[in-house]
Write an enzyme that holds these catalytic residues in place. Sequence first.
Site, PDB file in Angstrom:
ATOM      1  N   SER A 246       0.514  -1.548  -0.129  1.00  0.00           N
ATOM      2  CA  SER A 246      -0.513   0.115  -0.095  1.00  0.00           C
ATOM      3  C   SER A 246       0.809   1.101   0.357  1.00  0.00           C
ATOM      4  O   SER A 246       1.959   1.431   0.325  1.00  0.00           O
ATOM      5  CB  SER A 246      -1.451   0.081   1.161  1.00  0.00           C
ATOM      6  OG  SER A 246      -0.637   0.198   2.416  1.00  0.00           O
ATOM      7  N   LYS A 247       0.594   2.306  -0.300  1.00  0.00           N
ATOM      8  CA  LYS A 247       1.230   3.413  -0.586  1.00  0.00           C
ATOM      9  C   LYS A 247       1.466   4.011   1.367  1.00  0.00           C
ATOM     10  O   LYS A 247       2.302   4.295   0.825  1.00  0.00           O
ATOM     11  CB  LYS A 247      -0.014   4.719  -0.482  1.00  0.00           C
ATOM     12  CG  LYS A 247       0.242   5.929  -1.653  1.00  0.00           C
ATOM     13  CD  LYS A 247      -0.441   6.951  -1.827  1.00  0.00           C
ATOM     14  CE  LYS A 247      -0.876   8.482  -1.622  1.00  0.00           C
ATOM     15  NZ  LYS A 247      -1.208   9.050  -2.338  1.00  0.00           N
ATOM     16  N   ARG A 248       0.983   3.650   1.648  1.00  0.00           N
ATOM     17  CA  ARG A 248       1.121   4.031   3.143  1.00  0.00           C
ATOM     18  C   ARG A 248       2.360   2.803   3.646  1.00  0.00           C
ATOM     19  O   ARG A 248       3.422   3.789   4.679  1.00  0.00           O
ATOM     20  CB  ARG A 248       0.084   3.469   4.419  1.00  0.00           C
ATOM     21  CG  ARG A 248      -0.891   4.606   4.724  1.00  0.00           C
ATOM     22  CD  ARG A 248      -1.539   3.977   5.093  1.00  0.00           C
ATOM     23  NE  ARG A 248      -3.360   4.120   4.003  1.00  0.00           N
ATOM     24  CZ  ARG A 248      -3.709   2.824   3.814  1.00  0.00           C
ATOM     25  NH1 ARG A 248      -3.298   1.600   5.339  1.00  0.00           N
ATOM     26  NH2 ARG A 248      -4.698   2.295   3.066  1.00  0.00           N
ATOM     27  N   ASP A 249       3.002   2.418   2.853  1.00  0.00           N
ATOM     28  CA  ASP A 249       4.311   1.508   2.862  1.00  0.00           C
ATOM     29  C   ASP A 249       5.351   2.211   2.283  1.00  0.00           C
ATOM     30  O   ASP A 249       6.365   2.561   3.015  1.00  0.00           O
ATOM     31  CB  ASP A 249       4.113   0.213   2.152  1.00  0.00           C
ATOM     32  CG  ASP A 249       3.055  -0.413   2.828  1.00  0.00           C
ATOM     33  OD1 ASP A 249       3.006  -1.050   4.249  1.00  0.00           O
ATOM     34  OD2 ASP A 249       3.280  -1.466   2.386  1.00  0.00           O
ATOM     35  N   GLY A 250       4.941   3.243   1.906  1.00  0.00           N
ATOM     36  CA  GLY A 250       6.431   4.384   1.474  1.00  0.00           C
ATOM     37  C   GLY A 250       6.688   4.629  -0.085  1.00  0.00           C
ATOM     38  O   GLY A 250       6.882   4.984   0.079  1.00  0.00           O
TER      39      GLY A 250
END
Length: 470
Positions: A246-250
């Site tokens: 996910s995008k949150r994983d950077g």
Amino acid sequence: MVRTRFAPSPTGYLHIGGLRTALYAYLFAKKNGGKFILRIEDTDQNREVAGAVDIIISALDKAGIHYDEGPIVGGDYGPYVQSQRKEIYLKYAKQLLESGDAYCCFCTKERLAEMHEKGATKYDKHCLHLSKQEVQERIARGEPYVIRQNIPESGSSTYHDEVFGDVTVDFKDLEDNILIKSDGMPTYNFANVIDDHLMGITHCIRGVEYLMSTPKYNLLYDALGWKRPVYIHLQPIMRDSQHKLSKRDGDAGFEDFLRKGFLPHAIVNYIALLGWNPKNNREKMSMDELVESFSIEGLQKSSSIFDETKMRWLNSLYVKEMSAEDFHAAAVTYYDEYYPNKAIDYKYLSELLQSRVEVLSDIKERAAFLDAFDDFDVELFVNKKWKTTIDMARELIDDCITATDAEDMNAALEQLAIDKGLKKGQVLWIHRIALTGAAATPGGGAEMVKLFGKTEAMRRLNAVKKILTA
Ligand code: GLU
């Protein structure tokens, strides 16, 4: 004629899962001599980010995924941006209202909230039963309304997906979704059907999150008397067995990986294999080879886990293949950022580094030795493997200076080892540490002298002599 499309929403970011969807749609179209279309799905204007369309277009361009029709290049089926197609959707919504496959709904937010509070899991078709006259009067009064799809209350629908096989959904599990919002904009649930049909899309390739809602879209195709496309739903790319990347994983964005120093085609090559098995089991493939080998049969039904180590390995193969000029041009960005203005031969540094980095950003670490000398640590002369000591370095330093000055430096260092009854490795270790002050360097003493130039090499050795004899 095969026609496929990539239909991203402009969120300011191209997830590599999205890039892979685009890639498969592109490969399938090209393999079959068809066309690949880019369509921007910007009907949810709250989510829109300025410049997002440019980000998508530039990412596809860098990835080598060239679209035949879409924004900027145009085509016979445009406009290719949904917000510019508002009138088109309204026309078909009206047709569905007339046939009874859709209806106007005036329910307020409050009523819907209350309905859900009372335990409803989907819209209760309240407005389906309003008389034609009442609907007309309320519209004339200016009451806000949406247009909903009228899903049958019982029965089921089955369709065939090329990856997942036959998929059946009971109508009772589907909701009367909004097709047109109160601002006149269509929802994804409506626009995707209208556009896929009007743009002549033959194969609809998209994420598995749409697998179970596709029967709703099929009802619309049927109601409008249109042929359904072939469906190909794709499993997501996972971070691990439980979580999507996910995008949150950077680091799930195509640009994130470019920033990390991956080459665009290496990323494309790697993600092509994440969810698709080429028959020949090959791993390193050019875009032409990907097009040539691509087939729907090779698509996996199970999801795949992203493995950055493997992508690094694949990237290193492409780095090794770069011309010396291209590698140097790419490396200069890193030199400028981390090691500017060193008195070294930067071109030669690139020669030393090219076979020693997997991704370009490794340059930062691989070239860190450039700064090591200024902080010289004599303990580095102590090497367990070679059994070297600081005393040994002190004893050899003058000879190292003489050898560095010799016509054939390597021969002189070898002779030095013989004369002193030492192992060649011992002499080479001490010489290289004295030159660089770094345990790891991309090359031995001879390469380091070439990199710094003889004058600088001598200056360094003399400086070390001072430290050792102080
Ligand atoms: N705009 C949709 C998304 O970004 C596209 C889905 C589709 O390809 O139909 O998920």
